[in-house]
Design a protein around this motif. Structure first.
Motif, PDB file in Angstrom:
ATOM      1  N   ILE A  61       0.429  -1.125  -0.122  1.00 28.03           N
ATOM      2  CA  ILE A  61      -0.197   0.098  -0.228  1.00 28.03           C
ATOM      3  C   ILE A  61       0.594   1.471   0.087  1.00 28.03           C
ATOM      4  CG2 ILE A  61      -1.418   1.226   1.571  1.00 28.03           C
ATOM      5  CD1 ILE A  61      -3.190  -1.306   2.224  1.00 28.03           C
ATOM      6  N   LEU A  62       2.195   1.424   0.598  1.00 30.24           N
ATOM      7  CA  LEU A  62       3.199   2.175   1.217  1.00 30.24           C
ATOM      8  C   LEU A  62       3.443   2.559  -0.525  1.00 30.24           C
ATOM      9  CD1 LEU A  62       4.305   1.524   4.144  1.00 30.24           C
ATOM     10  CD2 LEU A  62       3.201   4.080   4.020  1.00 30.24           C
ATOM     11  N   ILE A  63       4.254   1.218  -0.456  1.00 31.02           N
ATOM     12  CA  ILE A  63       5.383   1.419  -2.353  1.00 31.02           C
ATOM     13  C   ILE A  63       4.140   0.556  -2.999  1.00 31.02           C
ATOM     14  CG2 ILE A  63       6.931   1.116  -3.170  1.00 31.02           C
ATOM     15  CD1 ILE A  63       7.742   3.139  -1.436  1.00 31.02           C
ATOM     16  N   PRO A  64       3.191   0.828  -3.762  1.00 34.06           N
ATOM     17  CA  PRO A  64       2.696  -0.328  -5.322  1.00 34.06           C
ATOM     18  C   PRO A  64       3.054  -0.250  -6.477  1.00 34.06           C
ATOM     19  CG  PRO A  64       1.718   2.441  -4.681  1.00 34.06           C
ATOM     20  CD  PRO A  64       2.498   2.147  -4.180  1.00 34.06           C
ATOM     21  N   ALA A  65       3.176  -1.660  -6.748  1.00 32.63           N
ATOM     22  CA  ALA A  65       4.182  -1.526  -8.547  1.00 32.63           C
ATOM     23  C   ALA A  65       3.771  -0.152  -9.219  1.00 32.63           C
ATOM     24  CB  ALA A  65       3.723  -2.217  -8.986  1.00 32.63           C
ATOM     25  N   GLU A  66       4.449   0.384  -9.863  1.00 33.85           N
ATOM     26  CA  GLU A  66       4.268   1.559 -11.045  1.00 33.85           C
ATOM     27  C   GLU A  66       4.749   1.091 -11.887  1.00 33.85           C
ATOM     28  OE1 GLU A  66       5.371   4.785  -9.356  1.00 33.85           O
ATOM     29  OE2 GLU A  66       4.457   6.294 -10.489  1.00 33.85           O
ATOM     30  N   ILE A 125       8.738  -0.922 -12.823  1.00 33.45           N
ATOM     31  CA  ILE A 125       8.924  -0.899 -10.700  1.00 33.45           C
ATOM     32  C   ILE A 125       7.742  -1.547 -10.157  1.00 33.45           C
ATOM     33  CG2 ILE A 125       9.964   0.973  -9.362  1.00 33.45           C
ATOM     34  CD1 ILE A 125       9.057   2.636 -11.811  1.00 33.45           C
ATOM     35  N   PRO A 126       9.080  -2.826  -9.289  1.00 36.21           N
ATOM     36  CA  PRO A 126       8.042  -3.749  -8.568  1.00 36.21           C
ATOM     37  C   PRO A 126       7.650  -2.707  -7.156  1.00 36.21           C
ATOM     38  CG  PRO A 126      10.768  -4.078  -8.481  1.00 36.21           C
ATOM     39  CD  PRO A 126      10.568  -2.499  -9.467  1.00 36.21           C
ATOM     40  N   ALA A 140      10.414  -5.812  -3.906  1.00 38.01           N
ATOM     41  CA  ALA A 140      11.820  -5.362  -4.422  1.00 38.01           C
ATOM     42  C   ALA A 140      12.492  -5.912  -2.588  1.00 38.01           C
ATOM     43  CB  ALA A 140      11.795  -3.852  -4.380  1.00 38.01           C
ATOM     44  N   TYR A 170       0.948   7.998   1.246  1.00 38.83           N
ATOM     45  CA  TYR A 170       1.268   6.091   0.757  1.00 38.83           C
ATOM     46  C   TYR A 170       1.094   5.995  -1.127  1.00 38.83           C
ATOM     47  CZ  TYR A 170      -3.922   6.273   1.119  1.00 38.83           C
ATOM     48  OH  TYR A 170      -5.210   5.533   0.589  1.00 38.83           O
ATOM     49  N   GLY A 171       1.891   4.998  -1.191  1.00 39.23           N
ATOM     50  CA  GLY A 171       1.081   5.157  -2.479  1.00 39.23           C
ATOM     51  C   GLY A 171       1.815   5.904  -3.422  1.00 39.23           C
TER      52      GLY A 171
END
Lengths: 226, 553
Positions: free
Chosen positions: A82-87, A90-91, A96, B387-388
């Motif tokens: 949720i903090l760092i979704p795939a984009e 970019i995984p 990662a 986030y996100g």
């Protein structure tokens, strides 16, 4: 008067919120009573560290045992993504390898990491109880919208309700760790555009023409000159 | 003769003495260390435990060169008086702290040697800048220092051809310089002990991999790739590691006869005799050795008739001011590693204002300027919010958009800051440990307040916002010892009643006992101490070598 359980009242509220077309992830801060913050009583990690003279050229894997349970790793993974979704290509954070690093981190015998361990494990536990409290389910099996409804209550310190202060502090620690671990991974470093750590012969080449053009534009705006 | 210590002072002393034909036995408390084989060049944070972050085992991060050291050395405690919060960095390795130091190499100026004459505080040095200038040239030639001669009163000129070409400034440094310029504050190339052209067997900098790890190609100066191999080539140097010296013996005639050390491998004491003993164990270790050498005949320790051994302990003042600068957000990427330290800095610009009485503190400071696209580590997460995709966008835009101004200033020697021997605590080798006393004075606190306000003005002139702009100087100032510039505990002077050594580092009391580390500093100008430690060691070892040649020691 029909007696609704707290759980059922939240379920209905969530359905209503969904039906009202509120934008995803932007539900108003919950006015309900959140699950209580309950610091877990944890046995201290007593493993030894890597010592004051480790091999630096070929670092050995951390010598301490990893301590997160499968359930904790899964929940941390849901939150990390949720903090760092795939984009695009970019995984996501889990893609990662962040959860392995997070497990190494909270299992380390050093004071800062032990502090983080207490906050993170208590926070993961709170997330589960809050998921149950609001939706009668485990956090990982909630819909994305339900997950974000909880996250929205704890992800923005400037508008966090007092009742969520401790979960919000947990989320802030998790966020800094996950972001630090992601952006120091090869995939994260590439996303940032870090171009160093390569040898260059001769004089240092200095800023590119493009970088200087940007600087000059900024200098003009600020009324400064070199 | 015996040289105790293999760092900046001991390395230079051994280099000069062995090349003059004298046989030198060097005793190093730590283990043998070879930067060519042991430096983690190009390793990334992702390859290290905990992403390379600092831990109690490695206080400057996993890859820092320091072996068995840091603020705490296992089995080697130190104590502090009530109210004192002092940090004592040590390294237990060949080359000592030169393996990881910042390589900042600024000469002291004519101002710096005569500060007490000007403001009545502390002590003057026993010579003028002009006496030391040619020795700075010789030292910089051997060490290899990049920088230039900007003609500012805080940065004396090196002789033509001595300095290596410095790398040009990075984008954030240029913006900082432009803001400083608008405020009438100068900037100049930082001088660092980094080669930008080949020297001896050492290669020039290839602009990658942080110097604090050490440098396997020898571009960043450390004694283990330069002075020690050069001294060994003469055939006159023998190095013994794992030898923790704790006392100097003095005979009835007042001459040093040798030293006693603990062999760290056997844990047993061993005694060696020598014609001359040179102590270069670091300011606090050398004072500890002298004080621990007390006997019935010398109850205050060796070379301590002045009572000044352990007194006049000084560090640099330190404070860090940082801010986010929107003008640097989303700027075009390029490789900004450079020599991995600051390419430019703000030298002290306030001599004239101080002379006119316009400032409420007596001594100067400099700012080391920071700003670059760093090798991503755990700090990359500190700009995250929300986030996100929004979080990701924010981290990307702020990458390389933070600037820092690190203050390093001169403190004034004070009766409140000193070390003695703790009467009760011993280390794992059975050696009594130092007990530190420390208190910053108004001189230092006023200086840090001035630095805070100046840093704020600079950052705001760039359109940025400084973190914590109202921080009190008592909170902003780093702890004593934290800048790792401790000096002064065996100060040199012209009067045997108020100093421990003469201008040659020769102790007044014991003619064949010398000190060649930072202990001999009479004051601690804001410039980092290592270059001057090496310069004094070169001059004084040269003097010693000549005296020995004449049979005068």
């Amino acid at each position: 008067m029909t007696h609704l359980t707290r759980r059922e009242s939240f379920r209905r509220a969530a359905i209503l919120a969904g039906a009202s077309g509120l934008p995803f992830g932007c539900a108003p801060a919950s006015e309900s009573v959140p699950a209580a913050w309950q610091p877990l009583e944890l046995k201290p990690v007593t493993a030894t560290g890597y010592g004051t003279d480790p091999n630096l050229i070929h670092p050995a894997p951390a010598p301490w045992i990893l301590t997160l349970t499968e359930k904790q790793r899964n929940l941390a993974g849901v939150l990390a993504d949720i903090l760092i979704p795939a984009e695009g290509d970019i995984p996501s954070a889990t893609g990662a390898g962040v959860i392995d690093v997070l497990d190494e981190w909270v299992s380390a015998p050093y004071p800062l990491q032990q502090e983080h361990r207490a906050v993170l494990l208590s926070g993961l536990d709170w997330c589960e109880r809050e998921a149950d409290n609001r939706f009668g389910s485990t956090f990982a099996t909630l819909t994305e919208m339900q997950q974000l409804e909880i996250v929205d209550d704890i992800a923005f310190p400037e508008r966090t309700a007092a009742a969520f202060a401790q979960p919000a502090a947990f989320f802030d620690v998790l966020r800094r760790l996950v972001a630090g671990m992601f952006y120091s991974s090869p995939e994260g470093a590439a996303e940032l555009g870090y171009l160093g750590n390569v040898p260059i012969s001769g004089d240092w080449p200095g800023p590119t023409a493009e970088a200087m053009a940007h600087l000059n534009e900024q200098l003009n705006k600020l009324g400064l000159e070199l | 003769m015996i040289v105790v210590g293999s760092g900046a002072g001991g390395g230079m002393a051994a280099y000069v003495l062995t090349r003059a034909g004298h046989k030198v036995l060097m005793l190093e408390a730590g283990r043998d260390y070879d930067p060519v084989a042991e430096t983690p060049m190009f390793n990334t944070n992702a390859e290290a435990p905990l992403r390379g972050t600092r831990t109690p085992d490695k206080h400057f991060g996993f890859y820092d060169a320091t072996v068995d050291g840091g603020w705490d050395v296992p089995g080697e405690p130190y104590t502090m008086a009530d109210g004192t919060d002092f940090l004592w960095w040590r390294a237990r390795m060949l080359g000592g702290r030169t393996n990881h130091w910042g390589r900042l190499s600024l000469r002291f100026s004519p101002h710096d040697f005569k500060a007490a004459t000007r403001d009545g505080l502390g002590a003057d040095w026993p010579f003028e800048y002009d006496t030391l200038a040619p020795w700075y040239d010789k030292t910089e030639t051997i060490v290899g220092v990049c920088g230039d001669n900007p003609g500012l009163d805080d940065i004396p000129d090196a002789a033509p051809g001595v300095l290596h070409k410095p790398p040009q400034p990075r984008v954030p440094e240029l913006l900082l310089a432009a803001a400083a310029k608008k405020l009438g504050i100068p900037t100049a190339y930082m001088h660092r002990a980094i080669l930008t052209r080949p020297l001896d067997n050492r290669q020039p900098c290839f602009w990658a991999t942080p110097c604090g790890r050490g440098c396997s190609i020898g571009a960043a100066f450390q004694t283990t790739t330069s002075l020690l191999p050069l001294a060994l080539e003469t055939g006159n140097l023998k190095i013994v590691t794992d030898a923790m010296v704790h006392t100097v013996a003095v005979d009835d005639t007042g001459r040093a006869t040798g030293v006693t050390f603990v062999n760290r491998k056997t844990r047993k004491p061993e005694t060696l005799s020598a014609r001359v003993v040179v102590l270069a164990a670091s300011a606090c270790e050398t004072a500890r050795i002298l004080l621990n050498s007390r006997t019935d005949a010398l109850p205050d320790g060796v070379a301590n008739s002045s009572g000044q051994v352990g007194r006049n302990l000084m560090d640099s003042t330190g404070a860090s001011f940082t801010g986010l600068v929107p003008a640097l957000e989303n700027r075009p990427r390029y490789n900004e590693d450079g020599h991995t330290g600051n390419h430019i800095f703000i030298p002290w610009w306030g001599h004239a204002a101080q002379a006119k009485g316009e400032l409420n503190f007596p001594r100067g400071y400099h700012f080391e300027l920071g700003g670059a696209f760093p090798a991503p580590g755990m700090g990359a997460g500190s700009s995250a919010a929300g986030y996100g995709l929004a979080l990701k966008e924010r981290v990307r835009s702020r990458y390389g958009a933070y600037v820092g101004l690190s203050l390093r200033g001169e403190m004034v020697a004070s009766d409140d800051c000193y070390m003695e021997i703790d009467g009760e605590v011993r280390d794992q080798w059975g050696i009594p440990v130092p007990k530190f006393h420390w208190k910053w004075s108004e001189h230092e606190l006023n200086q840090v307040a001035h630095g805070r306000d100046t840093a704020r003005q600079i950052i705001e002139t760039m359109g940025g916002q400084m973190h914590n702009p109202d921080q009190l100087p008592e909170e902003a100032i780093k702890k004593g010892g934290e800048i790792i510039h401790e000096v002064g505990t065996t100060r040199m002077g012209t009067d045997p009643g108020t100093s421990v050594t003469n201008e040659w580092g020769q102790t007044w009391d014991v003619p064949n006992l010398y000190v060649m580390d930072g202990g001999v500093f009479a004051s601690n100008p804001h410039k980092n101490c290592t270059l001057t430690i090496m310069t004094l060691a070169m001059r004084n070892a040269d003097h010693l070598a000549q005296a020995m040649g004449r049979g005068n020691v």
